[in-house]
Scaffold this motif. Structure first.
Motif, PDB file in Angstrom:
ATOM      1  N   LEU A   1      61.827  16.785  66.504  1.00 35.32           N
ATOM      2  CA  LEU A   1      62.211  15.904  65.404  1.00 35.32           C
ATOM      3  C   LEU A   1      62.891  14.680  65.985  1.00 35.32           C
ATOM      4  CD1 LEU A   1      62.641  15.550  62.282  1.00 35.32           C
ATOM      5  CD2 LEU A   1      64.821  16.743  62.585  1.00 35.32           C
ATOM      6  N   VAL A   2      62.523  13.503  65.483  1.00 42.50           N
ATOM      7  CA  VAL A   2      63.162  12.255  65.899  1.00 42.50           C
ATOM      8  C   VAL A   2      63.737  11.594  64.648  1.00 42.50           C
ATOM      9  CG1 VAL A   2      62.871  10.012  66.989  1.00 42.50           C
ATOM     10  CG2 VAL A   2      61.597  11.996  67.846  1.00 42.50           C
ATOM     11  N   VAL A   3      65.044  11.326  64.699  1.00 46.84           N
ATOM     12  CA  VAL A   3      65.771  10.800  63.550  1.00 46.84           C
ATOM     13  C   VAL A   3      66.354   9.437  63.906  1.00 46.84           C
ATOM     14  CG1 VAL A   3      67.611  11.247  61.879  1.00 46.84           C
ATOM     15  CG2 VAL A   3      66.325  13.157  62.857  1.00 46.84           C
ATOM     16  N   ARG A   4      66.254   8.500  62.973  1.00 45.38           N
ATOM     17  CA  ARG A   4      66.771   7.149  63.185  1.00 45.38           C
ATOM     18  C   ARG A   4      68.287   7.109  63.013  1.00 45.38           C
ATOM     19  NH1 ARG A   4      62.907   3.677  59.282  1.00 45.38           N
ATOM     20  NH2 ARG A   4      64.936   3.368  58.321  1.00 45.38           N
ATOM     21  N   PRO A   5      68.924   6.007  63.382  1.00 42.56           N
ATOM     22  CA  PRO A   5      70.379   5.915  63.208  1.00 42.56           C
ATOM     23  C   PRO A   5      70.841   6.031  61.766  1.00 42.56           C
ATOM     24  CG  PRO A   5      69.645   4.297  64.812  1.00 42.56           C
ATOM     25  CD  PRO A   5      68.404   4.896  64.218  1.00 42.56           C
TER      26      PRO A   5
ATOM     27  N   GLY B   1      59.784  10.834  62.724  1.00 39.72           N
ATOM     28  CA  GLY B   1      58.612  11.699  62.812  1.00 39.72           C
ATOM     29  C   GLY B   1      58.993  13.092  63.280  1.00 39.72           C
ATOM     30  N   ALA B   2      58.127  14.050  62.976  1.00 34.03           N
ATOM     31  CA  ALA B   2      58.276  15.429  63.446  1.00 34.03           C
ATOM     32  C   ALA B   2      57.017  15.794  64.217  1.00 34.03           C
ATOM     33  CB  ALA B   2      58.472  16.376  62.269  1.00 34.03           C
ATOM     34  N   ALA B   3      57.175  16.501  65.342  1.00 39.22           N
ATOM     35  CA  ALA B   3      56.046  16.768  66.239  1.00 39.22           C
ATOM     36  C   ALA B   3      56.026  18.222  66.670  1.00 39.22           C
ATOM     37  CB  ALA B   3      56.116  15.863  67.468  1.00 39.22           C
ATOM     38  N   SER B   4      54.826  18.697  66.975  1.00 40.13           N
ATOM     39  CA  SER B   4      54.671  20.033  67.567  1.00 40.13           C
ATOM     40  C   SER B   4      53.734  20.016  68.767  1.00 40.13           C
ATOM     41  CB  SER B   4      54.148  21.024  66.509  1.00 40.13           C
ATOM     42  OG  SER B   4      55.150  21.288  65.543  1.00 40.13           O
TER      43      SER B   4
ATOM     44  N   PHE C   1      70.758  22.840  65.906  1.00 37.36           N
ATOM     45  CA  PHE C   1      69.423  22.705  66.505  1.00 37.36           C
ATOM     46  C   PHE C   1      68.366  23.402  65.647  1.00 37.36           C
ATOM     47  CE2 PHE C   1      65.969  24.004  69.278  1.00 37.36           C
ATOM     48  CZ  PHE C   1      65.757  22.910  70.092  1.00 37.36           C
ATOM     49  N   GLU C   2      68.557  24.681  65.391  1.00 41.11           N
ATOM     50  CA  GLU C   2      67.559  25.437  64.633  1.00 41.11           C
ATOM     51  C   GLU C   2      67.473  24.957  63.186  1.00 41.11           C
ATOM     52  OE1 GLU C   2      65.260  27.483  65.434  1.00 41.11           O
ATOM     53  OE2 GLU C   2      65.770  27.670  67.563  1.00 41.11           O
ATOM     54  N   ASP C   3      68.607  24.613  62.592  1.00 43.86           N
ATOM     55  CA  ASP C   3      68.596  24.153  61.199  1.00 43.86           C
ATOM     56  C   ASP C   3      67.713  22.915  61.041  1.00 43.86           C
ATOM     57  OD1 ASP C   3      70.441  26.098  60.219  1.00 43.86           O
ATOM     58  OD2 ASP C   3      72.063  24.944  61.110  1.00 43.86           O
ATOM     59  N   LEU C   4      67.829  21.994  61.977  1.00 44.95           N
ATOM     60  CA  LEU C   4      67.056  20.753  61.887  1.00 44.95           C
ATOM     61  C   LEU C   4      65.563  21.018  62.049  1.00 44.95           C
ATOM     62  CD1 LEU C   4      69.551  18.524  63.833  1.00 44.95           C
ATOM     63  CD2 LEU C   4      68.675  17.992  61.563  1.00 44.95           C
ATOM     64  N   LEU C   5      65.193  21.825  63.040  1.00 44.39           N
ATOM     65  CA  LEU C   5      63.770  22.083  63.255  1.00 44.39           C
ATOM     66  C   LEU C   5      63.170  22.908  62.122  1.00 44.39           C
ATOM     67  CD1 LEU C   5      63.484  22.636  67.108  1.00 44.39           C
ATOM     68  CD2 LEU C   5      63.057  20.562  65.770  1.00 44.39           C
ATOM     69  N   LYS C   6      63.907  23.881  61.637  1.00 47.11           N
ATOM     70  CA  LYS C   6      63.392  24.691  60.528  1.00 47.11           C
ATOM     71  C   LYS C   6      63.213  23.849  59.267  1.00 47.11           C
ATOM     72  CE  LYS C   6      65.157  29.207  61.991  1.00 47.11           C
ATOM     73  NZ  LYS C   6      66.161  30.286  61.708  1.00 47.11           N
ATOM     74  N   SER C   7      64.042  22.849  59.097  1.00 49.36           N
ATOM     75  CA  SER C   7      63.953  22.025  57.885  1.00 49.36           C
ATOM     76  C   SER C   7      62.666  21.224  57.817  1.00 49.36           C
ATOM     77  CB  SER C   7      65.155  21.074  57.802  1.00 49.36           C
ATOM     78  OG  SER C   7      65.056  20.021  58.756  1.00 49.36           O
ATOM     79  N   VAL C   8      62.020  20.990  58.988  1.00 54.76           N
ATOM     80  CA  VAL C   8      60.772  20.221  59.009  1.00 54.76           C
ATOM     81  C   VAL C   8      59.591  21.053  59.493  1.00 54.76           C
ATOM     82  CG1 VAL C   8      61.943  18.015  59.300  1.00 54.76           C
ATOM     83  CG2 VAL C   8      61.285  19.319  61.331  1.00 54.76           C
ATOM     84  N   ASP C   9      59.844  22.333  59.811  1.00 55.58           N
ATOM     85  CA  ASP C   9      58.788  23.238  60.278  1.00 55.58           C
ATOM     86  C   ASP C   9      58.010  22.620  61.441  1.00 55.58           C
ATOM     87  OD1 ASP C   9      57.221  25.520  60.374  1.00 55.58           O
ATOM     88  OD2 ASP C   9      55.786  24.781  58.885  1.00 55.58           O
ATOM     89  N   ALA C  10      58.748  22.191  62.458  1.00 55.62           N
ATOM     90  CA  ALA C  10      58.139  21.565  63.630  1.00 55.62           C
ATOM     91  C   ALA C  10      58.941  21.947  64.858  1.00 55.62           C
ATOM     92  CB  ALA C  10      58.083  20.046  63.470  1.00 55.62           C
ATOM     93  N   ASP C  11      58.411  21.599  66.034  1.00 53.51           N
ATOM     94  CA  ASP C  11      59.085  21.918  67.293  1.00 53.51           C
ATOM     95  C   ASP C  11      59.878  20.746  67.851  1.00 53.51           C
ATOM     96  OD1 ASP C  11      58.178  24.576  67.446  1.00 53.51           O
ATOM     97  OD2 ASP C  11      56.231  23.899  68.178  1.00 53.51           O
TER      98      ASP C  11
ATOM     99  N   VAL D   1      65.501  15.961  68.748  1.00 54.69           N
ATOM    100  CA  VAL D   1      65.651  17.421  68.764  1.00 54.69           C
ATOM    101  C   VAL D   1      64.299  17.986  69.189  1.00 54.69           C
ATOM    102  CG1 VAL D   1      66.367  19.443  67.455  1.00 54.69           C
ATOM    103  CG2 VAL D   1      67.153  17.164  66.758  1.00 54.69           C
ATOM    104  N   ALA D   2      64.250  18.703  70.300  1.00 57.85           N
ATOM    105  CA  ALA D   2      62.965  19.236  70.782  1.00 57.85           C
ATOM    106  C   ALA D   2      63.188  20.550  71.500  1.00 57.85           C
ATOM    107  CB  ALA D   2      62.285  18.237  71.722  1.00 57.85           C
TER     108      ALA D   2
END
Length: 499
Positions: free
Chosen positions: A464-468, A474-477, A452-462, A417-418
């Motif tokens: 997000l990479v999620v495993r299976p 990790g979360a990145a900005s 999309f927005e729910d996932l990014l807001k949950s980690v306060d980042a721009d 998610v980016a």
């Protein structure tokens, strides 16, 4: 070399059943062995958390499992004087898109899961088959199995997983031993059928009585469970008699309002295996760890083990780097240790029989009620390494306007998610490398899609990479951080060249 299947599973209890289901849903050929001929007829495990329901959802069983469960709507703790020290409502949907806690009757759940296995042509569960020995070499693992008629046969596969309980034969076979992390405390458990009115009001009530700690839990339908700490002065044969149970329960469990189905004395145990793998052989569930039941994480932790292992096995069996399997224990063991430590500490506090300690406990809980809630631990740093939190936490599961659940779109694959500008900052070859891996391996969530927005807001980042397994890699900005995470995803999924 000829293999009977890709994976052998020893143990057909709930953890083994879930592993067989996860592997079957991925098309992996697997044979399970269970020494008992029939499903165990009496209840044992009783609790799933929301993450476990999310696991069942991943194989299309979420609603079917939930239909056999009762959401735990509240929890309270009372002291000897009947004062409510702590009361926690727990009926709301949690971060996983399910209720945080569910109660179930294990025989019903076992039957559901065993019936589910029949729809996977790549799965066999052989009941009445006992594993007698295990051997392995660099290319395979094999076990000698005796069936109910006494005939023996050797089965060979690429990997073997022991889900065979606290006395695990597989754990012994790999030379692993239990590290003891707490005392053994005996408790009496009583399961049965309630009358027209449940004897206790509430989903779960802990009676922190220093004279004798006890617990009530409401099960699906009209079932209930009550547990009592066994004291040194007790005559264990007398404890299970109906008149004694009526006395222990303060008149709650009487023949008029509670039909007893099962009584058993079991131990609160706190143990962790010193290693979870030897070559091609792994252990999971109670074979790898034993947790006091204060937070209901015993079975849940075992299911988390096999979820972690299943997607990694799939990647390796399809040609990925076998080194990925090295991250199983380093992911899961620290997580299991953290739950064991929390539950052991809490069990020592709430089940005290010392009135002075109990009075101090009561005073502390009154002033600090939030401290009694469990802290969900991070995974170990097996795959995410030095990535800071939220890496190692489970990603939220957004729900969309039509009440569908997000994971049903993503499936068991990596999720990226980016925000568009950050994704565009990656080099074209980097983007191509990931998108070229195919939709079965990576899902790139676009900005206009629900969640999309729910996932990014949950980690306060721009980004997000999620495993299976839905844990955050990790979360990145920044472009550099996102690129690093994407490189790591590509490395995990890139087939290994064979020369």
């Amino acid at each position: 070399m000829m293999f009977d299947c890709d994976v052998l599973v020893v143990g057909g209890g709930p953890v083994g059943e879930v592993l067989l289901t996860l592997l079957g849903s991925r098309g992996i050929s697997v044979i399970g062995f269970e020494k008992d001929n029939q499903v165990w007829p009496k209840p044992r495990a009783v609790h799933f958390d929301g993450e476990t329901l999310r696991t069942f959802q991943s194989v299309g069983l979420g609603d079917a499992v939930a239909a056999h469960c009762t959401p735990m709507l509240n929890y309270r703790m009372e002291n000897e004087a009947g004062e409510v020290l702590l009361e926690i409502p727990s009926g709301a949907l949690g971060r996983h898109g399910w209720h945080d806690d569910y109660m179930f009757n294990q025989p019903d759940m076992d039957r559901l899961l065993r019936a589910e296995l029949l729809r996977y042509p790549s799965v066999q569960l052989l009941a009445g088959h006992a594993v007698e020995s295990i051997a392995q070499d660099e290319e395979s693992v094999s076990c000698v199995v005796r069936d109910a008629e006494g005939r023996t046969r050797t089965y060979t596969a690429r990997y073997l997983i022991g889900c065979d309980g606290a006395s695990s034969q597989v754990r012994h076979a790999i030379g692993a031993t239990f590290e003891v992390l707490g005392p053994n405390d005996p408790w009496l458990v009583v399961d049965g059928i309630c009358g027209d009115v449940p004897p206790v009001d509430g989903s779960m009530v802990f009676f922190g009585h220093h004279s004798r700690p006890k617990l009530w839990a409401r099960m699906p339908g009209n079932r209930g469970r009550m547990e009592f700490k066994v004291l040194e002065s007790d005559d264990r044969d007398e404890l299970v008699k109906p008149d004694k149970l009526a006395e222990l329960s303060g008149g709650l469990l009487t023949p008029d309002n509670f039909q007893i189905e099962r009584t058993a004395i079991y131990m609160f145990r706190s143990c962790l295996a010193d290693r979870w793998r030897e070559g091609r052989v792994f252990i999971a569930g109670d074979a790898a760890h034993l947790t006091p039941p204060l937070y209901g994480q015993g079975l849940c932790s075992g299911i988390k083990d096999v979820v972690n292992l299943a997607w990694k096995l799939q990647i390796v069996l399809e040609g990925g780097d076998p080194g990925l399997l090295d991250t199983y224990e380093s992911d899961r063991s620290p997580h299991a240790r953290a739950w064991i430590t929390q539950a052991t500490t809490m069990s020592g506090i709430v089940q005290t029989t010392d009135p002075i300690i109990a009075a101090g406990r009561d005073a502390h809980i009154r002033k600090n009620p939030a401290e009694s809630a469990p802290q969900v631990p991070l995974l170990g740093n097996g795959l995410h390494g030095s990535e800071p939190a939220p890496a190692g936490t489970c990603a939220v599961q957004p729900t969309t306007g039509d009440r569908s659940r997000f994971d049903d779109r993503v499936g068991d694959r990596f999720l990226i998610v980016a925000r568009p500008l950050l994704w565009a900052s990656l080099a074209p070859e980097q983007q191509s490398a990931l998108t070229g891996l195919g939709g079965d391996m990576v899902y790139l969530l676009s900005e206009d899609e629900p969640g999309f927005e729910d996932l990014l807001k949950s980690v306060d980042a721009d980004a997000l990479v999620v495993r299976p397994d839905r844990y955050i890699l990790g979360a990145a900005s920044t472009p550099e951080h996102l690129q690093d995470l994407c490189v790591r995803v590509a490395k995990v999924l890139q087939p290994v060249s064979v020369h």
